[in-house]
Design an enzyme around this catalytic site. Sequence first.
Site, PDB file in Angstrom:
ATOM      1  N   ARG A 206     -13.916 -44.923 -30.769  1.00 35.61           N
ATOM      2  CA  ARG A 206     -14.032 -46.342 -30.396  1.00 35.61           C
ATOM      3  C   ARG A 206     -13.794 -46.498 -28.893  1.00 35.61           C
ATOM      4  O   ARG A 206     -14.504 -47.221 -28.199  1.00 35.61           O
ATOM      5  CB  ARG A 206     -13.029 -47.183 -31.181  1.00 35.61           C
ATOM      6  CG  ARG A 206     -13.331 -47.217 -32.661  1.00 35.61           C
ATOM      7  CD  ARG A 206     -12.420 -48.187 -33.405  1.00 35.61           C
ATOM      8  NE  ARG A 206     -12.523 -47.907 -34.824  1.00 35.61           N
ATOM      9  CZ  ARG A 206     -11.599 -47.276 -35.543  1.00 35.61           C
ATOM     10  NH1 ARG A 206     -10.456 -46.927 -35.000  1.00 35.61           N
ATOM     11  NH2 ARG A 206     -11.805 -47.029 -36.808  1.00 35.61           N
ATOM     12  N   PHE A 225     -22.218 -50.559 -40.511  1.00 38.98           N
ATOM     13  CA  PHE A 225     -21.080 -50.099 -41.323  1.00 38.98           C
ATOM     14  C   PHE A 225     -19.795 -50.375 -40.528  1.00 38.98           C
ATOM     15  O   PHE A 225     -18.997 -49.476 -40.289  1.00 38.98           O
ATOM     16  CB  PHE A 225     -21.208 -48.608 -41.668  1.00 38.98           C
ATOM     17  CG  PHE A 225     -22.536 -48.219 -42.274  1.00 38.98           C
ATOM     18  CD1 PHE A 225     -22.784 -48.422 -43.627  1.00 38.98           C
ATOM     19  CD2 PHE A 225     -23.542 -47.661 -41.492  1.00 38.98           C
ATOM     20  CE1 PHE A 225     -24.010 -48.062 -44.188  1.00 38.98           C
ATOM     21  CE2 PHE A 225     -24.768 -47.309 -42.044  1.00 38.98           C
ATOM     22  CZ  PHE A 225     -25.001 -47.498 -43.390  1.00 38.98           C
ATOM     23  N   ASP A 247     -21.874 -55.167 -42.385  1.00 36.92           N
ATOM     24  CA  ASP A 247     -21.159 -54.465 -43.450  1.00 36.92           C
ATOM     25  C   ASP A 247     -21.433 -55.196 -44.761  1.00 36.92           C
ATOM     26  O   ASP A 247     -21.793 -56.369 -44.757  1.00 36.92           O
ATOM     27  CB  ASP A 247     -19.648 -54.431 -43.169  1.00 36.92           C
ATOM     28  CG  ASP A 247     -18.947 -53.274 -43.874  1.00 36.92           C
ATOM     29  OD1 ASP A 247     -18.669 -52.239 -43.228  1.00 36.92           O
ATOM     30  OD2 ASP A 247     -18.692 -53.391 -45.100  1.00 36.92           O
ATOM     31  N   SER A 248     -21.249 -54.479 -45.877  1.00 38.35           N
ATOM     32  CA  SER A 248     -21.465 -55.112 -47.174  1.00 38.35           C
ATOM     33  C   SER A 248     -20.162 -55.633 -47.768  1.00 38.35           C
ATOM     34  O   SER A 248     -20.134 -56.073 -48.908  1.00 38.35           O
ATOM     35  CB  SER A 248     -22.133 -54.115 -48.129  1.00 38.35           C
ATOM     36  OG  SER A 248     -21.369 -52.940 -48.197  1.00 38.35           O
ATOM     37  N   ASP A 297     -22.015 -45.656 -38.676  1.00 38.07           N
ATOM     38  CA  ASP A 297     -20.829 -44.967 -39.220  1.00 38.07           C
ATOM     39  C   ASP A 297     -20.762 -45.184 -40.730  1.00 38.07           C
ATOM     40  O   ASP A 297     -19.871 -45.869 -41.228  1.00 38.07           O
ATOM     41  CB  ASP A 297     -19.568 -45.509 -38.523  1.00 38.07           C
ATOM     42  CG  ASP A 297     -18.314 -44.755 -38.949  1.00 38.07           C
ATOM     43  OD1 ASP A 297     -18.437 -43.619 -39.446  1.00 38.07           O
ATOM     44  OD2 ASP A 297     -17.213 -45.314 -38.789  1.00 38.07           O
ATOM     45  N   CYS A 337     -19.412 -38.612 -42.163  1.00 42.12           N
ATOM     46  CA  CYS A 337     -18.060 -38.184 -42.580  1.00 42.12           C
ATOM     47  C   CYS A 337     -18.140 -37.407 -43.888  1.00 42.12           C
ATOM     48  O   CYS A 337     -17.165 -37.281 -44.604  1.00 42.12           O
ATOM     49  CB  CYS A 337     -17.120 -39.387 -42.704  1.00 42.12           C
ATOM     50  SG  CYS A 337     -17.649 -40.582 -43.933  1.00 42.12           S
TER      51      CYS A 337
HETATM   52  N1  SAH Z   1     -16.910 -47.919 -38.523  1.00 44.27           N
HETATM   53  C1  SAH Z   1     -15.790 -48.371 -39.338  1.00 44.27           C
HETATM   54  C2  SAH Z   1     -15.623 -47.576 -40.608  1.00 44.27           C
HETATM   55  C3  SAH Z   1     -16.842 -47.559 -41.499  1.00 44.27           C
HETATM   56  S1  SAH Z   1     -16.520 -47.123 -43.145  1.00 44.27           S
HETATM   57  C4  SAH Z   1     -14.534 -48.370 -38.476  1.00 44.27           C
HETATM   58  O1  SAH Z   1     -14.609 -47.991 -37.303  1.00 44.27           O
HETATM   59  O2  SAH Z   1     -13.468 -48.774 -38.971  1.00 44.27           O
HETATM   60  C5  SAH Z   1     -18.016 -47.489 -43.948  1.00 44.27           C
HETATM   61  C6  SAH Z   1     -18.280 -48.970 -44.180  1.00 44.27           C
HETATM   62  O3  SAH Z   1     -19.597 -49.085 -44.719  1.00 44.27           O
HETATM   63  C7  SAH Z   1     -17.380 -49.700 -45.170  1.00 44.27           C
HETATM   64  O4  SAH Z   1     -16.772 -50.778 -44.525  1.00 44.27           O
HETATM   65  C8  SAH Z   1     -18.319 -50.179 -46.290  1.00 44.27           C
HETATM   66  O5  SAH Z   1     -17.982 -51.483 -46.734  1.00 44.27           O
HETATM   67  C9  SAH Z   1     -19.644 -50.186 -45.585  1.00 44.27           C
HETATM   68  N2  SAH Z   1     -20.857 -50.001 -46.404  1.00 44.27           N
HETATM   69  C10 SAH Z   1     -21.077 -49.085 -47.366  1.00 44.27           C
HETATM   70  N3  SAH Z   1     -22.355 -49.119 -47.792  1.00 44.27           N
HETATM   71  C11 SAH Z   1     -22.974 -50.095 -47.062  1.00 44.27           C
HETATM   72  C12 SAH Z   1     -24.307 -50.598 -47.015  1.00 44.27           C
HETATM   73  N4  SAH Z   1     -25.268 -50.089 -47.796  1.00 44.27           N
HETATM   74  N5  SAH Z   1     -24.586 -51.580 -46.144  1.00 44.27           N
HETATM   75  C13 SAH Z   1     -23.617 -52.087 -45.346  1.00 44.27           C
HETATM   76  N6  SAH Z   1     -22.341 -51.635 -45.337  1.00 44.27           N
HETATM   77  C14 SAH Z   1     -22.022 -50.656 -46.175  1.00 44.27           C
END
Ligand code: SAH
Length: 393
Positions: A206, A225, A247-248, A297, A337
């Site tokens: 970040r 994400f 995000d979802s 991510d 990840c």
């Molecule tokens: N980048 C974030 C961590 C991401 S974790 C950070 O820095 O803290 C992955 C995220 O993807 C989760 O919050 C989850 O809710 C989201 N997610 C999972 N599948 C998804 C999709 N199809 N569309 C949008 N978001 C999604």
Amino acid sequence: MKTIKLRPGKERSLQRRHPWVFEGSIHKGGGDSGETLRIESSEGEFLGWAAFSPQSLIRARVWSFDENERIDAAFFRRRIAAAVAVRQRLPIASNAMRLIHGEADGLPGLVVDRYDDILSVQFSSAGTERWKKQIAEALLEVTGLSRLYERSDANVRSLEGLPEVRGWLHGEGATELTIREHEWRLSLDVAEGHKTGYYLDQRDNRKKFAEVVRQYGCKKVLNCFSYTGGFSVAALAGGAEQVTSVDSSGPALARATAHVALNGFDPARHQALDADVNATLRAALKNGERYDAIVLDPPKFAPTAAHAERAARAYKDINRLALMLLQPGGLLFTFSCSGGIPPDLFHKIVAGAGVDAQADGFILDRVGATPDHPQTICFPEGEYLKGLLILKR
Ligand code: SAH
């Protein structure tokens, strides 16, 4: 003392100090769930002391390769003290950090994150479940803290035949708190957040993102994400004018919105989009949108190598779309990840996405998890998070 005898030739990985004993390597022997067993070769040679997991494919996890070491409360105290001591020497720009990272800290099946004055703990193996009380006591003693929240609600628990558990193991009170990360403040809830509450492994990426957003003058940023918007706050700190978090998870986005204000940024510079990333990228492309920087991510698409092929297609697809949505000179910060996708394969997937998008780019950086989520020489599975920072040509 109960013993597990391995099949001939199956002693090699343990001799190289890899801590897992798979079901198929075992000739005979066993014990109760979480019980400490002596693991020996087909010749009867001592290999390690391990915790038995009667229901898991990883049938035993080694605590110690030293025949003279006793697995007792003092053992856990020693291992925990060593892990905490090394964190004090690592560069960690936060009051939130991973104190115990499972196998890398010699404690398979144990994850401990410290969020200011709360310890958030996940016991994910039969062995750590069996020693839960001793582990909790040692954690409180070594850290001097008094609040310990259990987040043993990961689905890996079911592979071990263990029920999901969530709640205070010691202490009580509010589970929501605010941490400091670099120069930012971020809130989280250890009871409700993903994993143990937050994604601490991306902390330094970040910071890196804030730096490159500033360096390359990125104005319009898409954070895919986003979870609670850590990379979005970073982009705003780097001078981005318009940042979209996708995000979802509605609660995660609500927190992302709150984080913008909490860090003193104009809310008008940020938009939270509760949507599927893939659909969002496709719609953006259709509408002719272009971005100066995009973060990808995603969650673990491939928990193990068995899922790698399907996951590879999913990674390729979002990376292709992101590369097409970037302005020439724009930045893609893309991650995986998935333990089942090694770094070279991830690189190939992104290269394939570039070919399909008819886009090339400079790889400015290759990154991994923060040092409090260490990778060790003997445990290659520990290398799970990898990222590429790409400058589109
Ligand atoms: N980048 C974030 C961590 C991401 S974790 C950070 O820095 O803290 C992955 C995220 O993807 C989760 O919050 C989850 O809710 C989201 N997610 C999972 N599948 C998804 C999709 N199809 N569309 C949008 N978001 C999604």
